[in-house]
Write a protein that holds these residues in place. Structure first.
Motif, PDB file in Angstrom:
ATOM      1  N   SER A   1      -2.124  -2.610   0.197  1.00 43.58           N
ATOM      2  CA  SER A   1      -1.019  -2.059  -0.600  1.00 43.58           C
ATOM      3  C   SER A   1      -1.533  -1.356  -1.841  1.00 43.58           C
ATOM      4  O   SER A   1      -1.068  -0.280  -2.218  1.00 43.58           O
ATOM      5  CB  SER A   1      -0.069  -3.181  -0.983  1.00 43.58           C
TER       6      SER A   1
ATOM      7  N   GLU B   1      -4.490   0.017  -2.173  1.00 43.92           N
ATOM      8  CA  GLU B   1      -5.152   1.251  -1.762  1.00 43.92           C
ATOM      9  C   GLU B   1      -4.120   2.345  -1.474  1.00 43.92           C
ATOM     10  O   GLU B   1      -4.304   3.531  -1.823  1.00 43.92           O
ATOM     11  CB  GLU B   1      -6.000   0.996  -0.517  1.00 43.92           C
ATOM     12  N   PHE B   2      -3.002   1.970  -0.803  1.00 40.67           N
ATOM     13  CA  PHE B   2      -1.959   2.958  -0.537  1.00 40.67           C
ATOM     14  C   PHE B   2      -1.381   3.490  -1.843  1.00 40.67           C
ATOM     15  O   PHE B   2      -1.087   4.696  -1.963  1.00 40.67           O
ATOM     16  CB  PHE B   2      -0.832   2.348   0.303  1.00 40.67           C
ATOM     17  N   GLN B   3      -1.256   2.648  -2.830  1.00 39.15           N
ATOM     18  CA  GLN B   3      -0.733   3.087  -4.120  1.00 39.15           C
ATOM     19  C   GLN B   3      -1.665   4.112  -4.746  1.00 39.15           C
ATOM     20  O   GLN B   3      -1.232   5.110  -5.360  1.00 39.15           O
ATOM     21  CB  GLN B   3      -0.553   1.884  -5.051  1.00 39.15           C
TER      22      GLN B   3
ATOM     23  N   PHE C   1      -3.695   6.131  -3.092  1.00 33.12           N
ATOM     24  CA  PHE C   1      -3.598   7.364  -2.313  1.00 33.12           C
ATOM     25  C   PHE C   1      -2.338   8.134  -2.683  1.00 33.12           C
ATOM     26  O   PHE C   1      -2.347   9.375  -2.852  1.00 33.12           O
ATOM     27  CB  PHE C   1      -3.580   7.072  -0.811  1.00 33.12           C
ATOM     28  N   LEU C   2      -1.301   7.419  -2.840  1.00 34.32           N
ATOM     29  CA  LEU C   2      -0.029   8.088  -3.132  1.00 34.32           C
ATOM     30  C   LEU C   2       0.025   8.643  -4.537  1.00 34.32           C
ATOM     31  O   LEU C   2       0.853   9.526  -4.853  1.00 34.32           O
ATOM     32  CB  LEU C   2       1.124   7.095  -2.924  1.00 34.32           C
TER      33      LEU C   2
ATOM     34  N   THR D   1      -6.419   8.678   7.404  1.00 34.40           N
ATOM     35  CA  THR D   1      -5.233   7.816   7.318  1.00 34.40           C
ATOM     36  C   THR D   1      -5.685   6.346   7.369  1.00 34.40           C
ATOM     37  O   THR D   1      -6.500   5.953   8.209  1.00 34.40           O
ATOM     38  CB  THR D   1      -4.302   8.089   8.489  1.00 34.40           C
ATOM     39  N   LEU D   2      -5.129   5.579   6.483  1.00 36.94           N
ATOM     40  CA  LEU D   2      -5.478   4.141   6.446  1.00 36.94           C
ATOM     41  C   LEU D   2      -4.777   3.399   7.586  1.00 36.94           C
ATOM     42  O   LEU D   2      -3.570   3.605   7.821  1.00 36.94           O
ATOM     43  CB  LEU D   2      -5.078   3.529   5.127  1.00 36.94           C
TER      44      LEU D   2
END
Length: 567
Positions: free
Chosen positions: A210, A212-214, A216-217, A229-230
């Motif tokens: 989560s 890491e996605f934050q 990236f975003l 893409t993760l």
């Protein structure tokens, strides 16, 4: 009054001659006159022309006198004739009547005597066979009851032991099963804990993804287009635990009974109790009579032996080494064993000189007896043991009485059996042992189930096998037959008089002394005959030897006096 005169006056006759003014012992009997006769009067009776044809016999063989019955037709006459044709009793005048002319007659007294003898024989069977045999069967039943109680108690003990063993096994298996459930529970919880850890780790992984996605975003330039893409890992799989299931054991009361065992009575026919046939008893009686006859022959006893008209002192001496005389035993050699109440037991020779002295538990009982073999047997109350002393002075342990305290002892002159009076607490008994010391039977209760004895202080045996006991608590002479059936009890004619030393003689008399210094003479059936001896020094111990001498021990001195009272 001189000592001899005093002793003569103390003698009373148990059967006085029937001749007027004659006071001698009536040992004979005239069946015609129906009266006892002394030896002198018997001789005179035979010489007299009027009575010389009379039938004279020993008193014990006398013909029973016909009971007096008056004739209903002739009230002044006695019925004394029996008409054989009419089969009725008559008087002498009736026999002369016309209706009895030519009839034959019998002496009714002869018929009565014959019938009496037959009935006496039948009565003797009751006394000598039926009652003793039945009493023996009762003793067998009592022994069987004791055996039943022992066996059932043993079975109950075994059942309790089996139940306890099964219970221990149940507890052991249950404990193992419980321990197994604890292990199973621990294993399952450890597995679930491991699964919980897997998901904790996965949750942590998701948190990291989560973040890491934050990141990236949050990018605002075109570089996001060129990033890979993760990929998110799948959720780990875990197994639901299989929970244990308890399957209860299946068993019934029947199964448990099989495990614990059963009590069963064998399916067999009960064995009949063995009833000794009368001929076997008769044979035994004849054997006993033969032993008695041999014993009498050894002592050179004449058939005409009877009570003397007076008591004669033969000897008197002082016994060394004792404080007083409480019991006297005469052995085959003529030596005496004398004891006091302090446990001193002394053997003396014929002159009263000490041969040996033994310290015993002692007491004021008849605790020693001479045997047919020349040994001496004595009791030890403290150790509950009966010892034997041989002529060579060797002492050995003879009989152990267990929990019972032995008081008095007597060696049978008939067959060598040993009779022992014993107590435990408030209970008392007489036990018969064989000559070898093997227990034969116990005598405790009378026909009503009541205790026969209280404190069997002195004990002896009569020529007919009766066991005679001087009891300190009952204050009586208790007499039972050989099988233990109570025959009679004798108490002094004077109130509150205790009885002490006891013995019997070759004529079946019972001699017992009391605590007012007298010797009572009883017949074989307990009838009081006379006081044959009195003393100012107290009489406690009594004994009759093979020569029919009466030994009297004095309680207040250390003197033993020897008397002749039979001739």
């Amino acid at each position: 009054m001189s000592e001899a005169s005093h002793e003569q006056s103390a003698m009373q006759h148990y059967l006085v001659c029937g001749t007027e003014d004659c006071q001698k012992n009536g040992q004979f009997y005239c069946n015609a006159c129906h009266r006892p006769l002394c030896e002198h009067c018997r001789d005179e009776h035979v010489k007299n022309p009027d009575t010389k044809f009379h039938e004279i016999v020993l008193y014990r063989h006398r013909k029973q006198q016909l009971p007096v019955e008056k004739c209903k037709l002739h009230p002044t006459r006695n019925v004394d004739i029996f008409c054989k044709e009419c089969k009725i009793p008559l008087c002498s005048k009736c026999s002369t009547m016309e209706e009895h002319q030519g009839h034959t007659f019998d002496d009714l007294e002869d018929i009565y005597a014959e019938k009496y003898a037959v009935q006496q024989a039948e009565f003797s069977k009751i006394q000598k066979y039926f009652l003793p045999t039945t009493q023996g069967l009762k003793i067998d039943i009592e022994e069987d009851a004791t055996q039943v109680r022992k066996i059932m108690e043993s079975i109950r003990t075994s059942m309790k032991a089996a139940a306890k063993s099964l219970k221990n096994l149940v507890d052991e298996v249950t404990s193992e099963n419980l321990e197994h459930t604890h292990k199973m529970e621990k294993s399952l919880l450890e597995m679930l804990k491991s699964q919980e850890t897997i998901y904790d780790d996965y949750i942590a992984y998701l948190g990291k993804m989560s973040d890491e996605f934050q990141q990236f975003l949050s990018l605002t330039n075109q570089n996001l287009l060129f990033l890979e893409t993760l990929n998110i890992k799948t959720i780990p799989e875990t197994n639901i635990p299989i929970l244990p299931v308890f399957t209860g054991g299946k068993f019934s009361k029947e199964d448990l009974s099989k495990l614990l065992g059963r009590v069963n009575v064998p399916n067999t026919e009960p064995e009949k109790r063995k009833i000794q046939p009368m001929d076997a008893v008769t044979t035994h009686m004849k054997s006993t009579e033969k032993q008695l006859k041999q014993s009498k022959e050894k002592s050179d006893m004449k058939q005409t032996l009877s009570l003397s008209s007076f008591v004669t002192k033969v000897m008197e001496y002082t016994v060394p080494g004792i404080d007083m005389v409480y019991h006297v035993s005469a052995d085959k050699s003529g030596r005496l064993w004398v004891s006091d109440n302090e446990g001193n037991l002394v053997q003396t020779d014929l002159q009263g000189n000490q041969v040996q002295k033994i310290k015993t538990s002692g007491g004021n009982q008849g605790y020693h007896t001479a045997t047919q073999d020349g040994d001496l047997i004595y009791t030890n109350k403290g150790k509950k043991v009966i010892y034997r002393i041989t002529p060579d002075k060797k002492i050995t342990e003879f009989i152990k009485t267990g929990v019972w305290t032995p008081l008095s002892v007597h060696s049978s002159r008939i067959n060598g059996d040993i009779l022992v009076g014993m107590i435990i607490g408030k209970k008392a008994k007489v036990t018969r042992y064989s000559k070898a010391g093997k227990e034969i039977h116990n005598i405790k209760k009378n026909n009503q189930g009541q205790g026969l004895y209280g404190y069997p202080r002195y004990i002896t045996e009569n020529i007919n096998g009766d066991i005679c006991t001087s009891d300190g608590i009952k204050e009586a002479v208790v007499v039972v037959n050989k099988s233990g059936r109570h025959r009679f009890s004798y108490t002094s004619q004077r109130s509150r008089v205790r009885l002490w030393g006891i013995c019997t003689d070759v004529l079946g008399h019972i001699l017992v002394c009391d605590d007012i210094e007298s010797v009572h003479l009883l017949d074989q059936d307990g009838g009081f005959l006379s006081v044959i001896l009195s003393s100012q020094q107290g009489i406690i111990g009594l004994c009759v030897d093979d020569e029919n001498n009466l030994y009297v021990g004095q309680a207040l001195t250390t003197t033993v006096t020897v008397y002749k009272y039979l001739q």
